[in-house]
Each structure stands twice: as structure tokens, then as C-alpha cells.
Enzyme design. Structure first.
Site, PDB file in Angstrom:
ATOM      1  CD  GLU A   1      -3.069   0.897   0.269  1.00 43.56           C
ATOM      2  OE1 GLU A   1      -3.533   1.899  -0.294  1.00 43.56           O
ATOM      3  OE2 GLU A   1      -3.478  -0.248   0.069  1.00 43.56           O
TER       4      GLU A   1
ATOM      5  CB  SER B   1      -6.594   2.664  -2.463  1.00 43.87           C
ATOM      6  OG  SER B   1      -6.146   1.330  -2.511  1.00 43.87           O
TER       7      SER B   1
ATOM      8  CG  ASP C   1      -0.709   5.100  -0.874  1.00 42.57           C
ATOM      9  OD1 ASP C   1      -1.491   4.693  -1.752  1.00 42.57           O
ATOM     10  OD2 ASP C   1      -0.939   4.978   0.346  1.00 42.57           O
TER      11      ASP C   1
END
Length: 589
Positions: free
Chosen positions: A297, A507, A301
Site C-alpha cells: 500500500e 486506492s 501511494d
């Protein structure tokens, strides 16, 4: 006789004014669950001497004024547009009424808690944190805490199924935490996923800053890279002129650490012109930065924010707050929700990033109403200072699972996601394909908590009229509608542990893509002597609406339905569409 009456009256007034006359035992429930929230099981009783960091959120006396000013500075047609508030101004508007402070402190003293010993107070004084034993918290809140275990994530937390406050304090206190919010950020972390069966293309599209603008090549259908995104969204050939004039912030939790070596591999392979660029890390509440343990994650990002916006500075906020459970511990361990810790930390800083991106979210109904409202108000305070806040819209379409309500009525209902449903953030849905269409898991719908804001009345009303009776009764037609816009959300090439993998989810770079584009438009505006964009929504639903590529195909199924179909104009599958940087640059720059 006359003097006797005066004496009686004076004594009565003294008693009414005295804190001892208050009915601290006249309690009313603030929030309660009908059953243990889904996914959690009771484990044990915590030690009475176990210390909690109890955070009390008092009502901001001038919150309505703050929201009014937020809309004024965010409305391109208002004379105050772009005149964002300072930290000091936001703190002043956030402050509780003196009567609230007096009442709360009297209540604390009644329970033997010295408010002067608070371990933290917010700048506006609306949040106060006290370190107290479980036994004292249980007495104050008329509750029983338990240690609860989340079966999927293996998290252990200390929470209660209900809590109460004296009736007098309900008008002064918004929220006390930790109490009934059982959310686990590990459970929320479903907004991105590794595609184990998809191999990244050996022909991945690599950025060439000297190449002219072009349509994305066929390889972008199977492996999405920064060069693909720049081709999709008309950014090829643009470089920031004033990179040091702003900053992008990324919120990270769960011991998720970005890896600097992986970033350099990513840049070497896909953006050779940005080799050597790196980011800074800010540690919050015991957050860490373990370079030997890269997280999917966090790498996602960082790599795609940098990929879209380098050399604009990037800060990764590593927030702790998920300690290991020690059954017999009597030492202080952080039991607050790290999400709340992050927002309050940022608000306490004198300077803050111009753009924030966060990939986490969960169903509205799993979050207590007082918590939802309090956190959404914090986002209003952050945007009032001129920051753009972006959240993914979720990966469950209109709702995952059986979509049953948890209010005791067990009704099937679409499940809106929070914080995407907060009207003060910009929610980003997902698309896929060379000719973009809605990706099936793109979260979208209508809040059951927050009313539809005026800035989207026209766009949403038009969609509802076209929708007719489809999905009637399954969603709140008057709620805040989301997403606001969208971007590519699948098959992204990411480097973790030196190896390229394929990742998807809303995301997975839709939020980071948009964050980068917002920062690039900010750069254009700064070059033209203007301020940054700040809170996007009032702008994009008016002046900016023609700067998006309208997505008119696909839908976001869930809850046993086909969800909401994409249509011309705004829709709850892809919002206003995907950004066209060249158009937005002309419209907003």
C-alpha cells in the site's frame, strides 16, 4: 420576612450556580450497538488499571461560521474565493464555548480527574486527551470495556458496546473515544489488491519527457504506468515550474512503510528523468519507517504520487496506534484510532500540504454517528486552510456482502463508504480500459449521514431524474452523492522488494493520480500569481465541470443489483469523469 425571602432566593441561586448541584448521575446513552460489530468477538476484560488515552471532542462553538467561510473561500464566484483561513483563524472558530469548557472540566473533577493534567489539547481547545485507568473511564461513561479480537486482521482493541454521558453534557460534547468505534484500519485496507495472476508487461510504457503528446499505447490496457496515466489524462510534456511552493501529503497506517530503494527502482525503470527524487517521512504517535519491510500500500501511494508530480515534494505520514495486546499490561498503550490521531496532528501544524491523499475507508454504518460527524468536521477545518483532501470511493460498488443494515431492522440497503461520503472531501472512483469505462468495483452512492451539499444539487438532481425508479428504496436520494470524479484503477505496475507486481483497487492510484494532477494545476496557478485549488468540490461542479472526460458506460454492481449505471454528466459510478489536464489547465490555471 422580606430579608428571609431574599436569603432563600440567594441560597437557591447559589445552589443552581454550584457545580455540586449538577446531576452528573442523570445519564443518557450517547451511542450503543445492538450487538458486537461484525468481524469482532469478545476476548476478555481489560485490567481495571490499564491506562486509556481518553479523547474528548467538545462542540466547536462557531463550527457553522467555519463551514460558511469554507464555502465562501472555495466558491469561484464568491469575492473571498481563495482567501483561505490561517491556523489561528481555524483554531478560533474551532474553540468550544466557555460554558462547554466549564461544564466538561467540572464533570472531570467530579470523577477525580484533573483537566490540567491533560496530555494533549488541540489548538482550538476542542479536543482534550487524558490518560486515565479503565476503571475511571467506565465510571465516567457508565460502561464496561472489553478486549475485542478481530478475526480477520488479528487486531485486539479495548472498546465498549455503549457509553453514556450526563444529559447536561450532550449539548457540549460531540464524541468520547475510544468507546464504540470498532473500525480497524487493517479491515479498511481492502481498497487495493495484488493481481497475482497478472504479469506486468515487458513492454510497459516508459515516460519520455521529450516525446510529443500521444494516445496511450496498447500496453496500457494490461500494464498501467505513470507514462500511461500522463497519456490518458493529457499531461505528457508538462513539468512543474514552482515545485518548492507546495507539498503533497500521503497518510499511512498499519506499519505500512514506503521503501526508498523500491522508489528508485520504479523511477529507473519507468521515469528515468526523475531518478534520485525521494520523499520525506513524518512519524506520528509511534509511527515507524522500517526500510527492511516494504508495504504494498505504501509503495503504491508513494510511487504513483511521485510518478505523477515529481519534483513537487512529498511527505509520507506514518501513523502508529495499533499496539500488540498484552493481557496483563498496566502500562499506557495507545488505544485511540490512528485515523483521528493523524487528522489532529496535521491540524496542529503551522504549515500543511496543499494536497492530501488517503486510500482508506469503510462502510458508514460501521462507524458511530458521532464519530462520523466529528471526523468530517475535522476535514472541514483542514480544507478551510486551503488543502485538497482526496479519498478513494471504495472497492465494493454500491455495497459488499449481504448489505444488511446493523440497526436491528436487518434491511437490505446500499452501503455508502466513509470518509468518501463526507461533503468536505473529494471522492475518487475507478475506471479501466484504453477507452475508459467504469470499473465494476468502483464505489459510489449516497450518504445516509450527510445531506447533499448545494454544490452538487444540479448535477445529482439531473441524474436522479434520469434514473427514475431504478434501485428505488435502496439508497437515500437526499444524501451527499459520491464519487466526485474518477481515474484508472487497475493493473498498475508497482515495485515491492525490488520486484514488479500488478495491483488494482480504487486506492491503487486513482487517488494518487488525481492528487498529482491537482498538484500540477496548483503549480500552474502559482506561476500565474494565483492561490492553490484547496477544496475542489464547489469548483469542479461549476467552472471545472468541462475539464473532465465524461464516462458513460459501465456500472458499479453490489447488494445483488447492477448498482448505478454511468450516464452523461455526473453519476454515482464515476462522478464527473476523469481529468483532462490540458483542459483543466486552461479552465483553472
Amino acid at each position: 420576612m422580606y430579608w428571609s425571602k431574599l436569603l432563600v432566593l440567594a441560597l437557591a441561586q447559589f445552589v443552581l450556580a454550584s457545580p455540586h448541584a449538577r446531576r452528573w448521575d442523570d445519564l443518557a446513552v450517547k451511542h450503543s450497538w445492538t450487538e458486537i460489530p461484525e468481524g469482532w468477538v469478545y476476548h476478555s476484560a481489560p485490567s481495571p488499571s490499564r491506562l486509556l488515552d481518553l479523547r474528548i471532542g467538545m462542540k466547536s462553538h462557531k463550527m457553522d461560521d467555519l463551514i460558511t467561510q469554507l464555502y465562501e473561500v472555495s466558491d469561484p464566484k464568491h469575492p473571498k474565493y481563495g482567501q483561505y483561513l490561517s491556523k489561528e483563524e481555524v483554531d478560533a472558530l474551532s474553540a468550544p464555548h466557555p460554558d462547554s469548557v466549564e461544564a466538561v472540566e467540572a464533570w472531570l473533577q467530579h470523577h477525580g480527574v484533573n483537566p490540567d493534567e491533560a496530555i494533549d489539547r488541540s489548538g482550538g481547545g476542542d479536543w482534550i486527551t487524558l490518560r486515565i485507568p479503565v476503571s475511571v473511564a467506565e465510571r465516567m461513561l457508565d460502561t464496561k470495556y472489553g478486549v475485542y479480537h478481530h478475526l480477520k486482521s488479528e487486531d485486539y482493541i479495548v472498546r465498549a458496546l455503549s457509553y453514556s454521558l450526563p444529559r447536561e453534557l450532550h449539548s457540549h460534547i460531540n464524541l468520547v473515544t475510544p468507546t464504540t468505534y470498532f473500525g480497524t484500519i487493517r479491515a479498511m485496507k481492502s481498497n487495493s489488491f495484488v493481481n497475482p495472476d497478472i504479469q506486468v508487461s515487458k513492454e510497459a510504457f516508459v515516460e519520455d519527457v521529450n516525446a510529443p503528446a500521444a494516445l496511450p499505447p496498447a500496453s496500457c490496457a494490461t500494464t498501467v504506468t505513470p507514462a500511461c496515466l500522463k497519456a490518458f489524462y493529457n499531461i505528457t510534456g508538462f513539468s512543474p515550474v514552482n515545485p518548492a511552493s507546495q507539498r503533497i501529503g500521503i497518510a499511512g497506517y498499519l506499519e505500512e512503510f514506503g521503501n526508498r530503494a523500491d522508489l528508485q527502482t520504479f523511477l529507473n525503470q519507468l521515469l528515468p528523468a526523475s531518478r534520485g527524487f525521494t520523499y520525506t517521512t513524518t512519524l506520528i504517535n509511534g509511527g515507524e519507517d522500517d526500510q527492511n519491510d516494504p508495504g504494498v500500500e505504501a509503495n503504491l501511494d508513494i510511487q504513483y504520487v511521485v510518478g505523477m508530480a515529481a519534483p513537487i515534494p512529498v511527505t509520507y505520514y506514518s501513523t502508529g496506534g495499533r499496539p500488540p495486546f498484552i493481557p496483563d499490561s498496566t502500562q499506557s498503550t495507545n488505544t485511540n484510532e490512528p485515523y483521528l490521531d493523524w487528522v489532529n496532528f496535521v491540524l496542529a501544524q503551522s504549515t500543511i500540504p496543499t494536497v492530501f491523499t488517503t486510500s482508506y475507508g469503510e462502510n458508514e454504518q460501521t462507524i458511530p454517528l458521532d464519530y462520523r460527524q466529528s471526523v468530517c468536521d475535522l476535514f472541514a477545518k483542514l480544507t478551510a486552510r486551503g488543502s485538497t483532501i482526496l479519498f478513494s470511493s471504495g472497492d465494493s460498488g454500491v455495497g459488499g456482502g449481504d448489505c444488511r443494515t446493523n440497526d436491528g431492522r436487518n434491511r437490505v440497503q446500499f452501503q455508502p463508504a466513509f470518509p468518501a461520503s463526507c461533503p468536505f472531501v473529494t471522492a475518487v472512483g475507478g475506471t479501466t480500459g484504453l477507452t475508459e469505462t467504469t470499473i465494476g468495483f468502483s464505489g459510489g452512492g449516497f450518504s445516509n449521514t450527510f445531506a447533499r451539499p448545494a454544490y452538487q444539487d444540479t448535477a445529482v438532481s439531473r441524474y436522479l431524474q434520469i434514473l427514475g425508479n431504478t434501485n428505488a428504496g435502496l439508497f437515500n436520494t437526499t444524501g451527499r452523492a459520491y464519487p466526485d470524479l474518477s481515474a484508472q484503477a487497475n493493473r498498475f505496475e508497482v515495485f515491492v522488494g525490488g520486484r514488479a507486481i500488478s495491483v488494482g483497487g480504487t486506492s491503487a492510484r486513482n487517488v494518487q493520480t488525481v492528487a498529482g494532477i491537482v498538484a500540477l494545476i496548483n503549480d500552474v496557478r502559482i506561476s500565474n500569481g494565483k492561490g492553490v485549488l484547496g477544496f475542489l468540490n464547489p469548483l469542479i461542479y461549476s467552472d471545472g465541470v468541462t475539464g473532465f472526460n465524461d464516462i458513460v458506460t459501465g456500472s458499479n454492481p453490489g447488494c445483488g443489483t447492477n448498482g448505478f449505471p454511468a450516464r452523461a454528466g455526473w453519476d454515482p459510478a464515476t462522478g464527473l469523469g476523469t481529468p483532462d489536464f490540458a483542459k483543466l489547465r486552461l479552465l483553472l490555471g
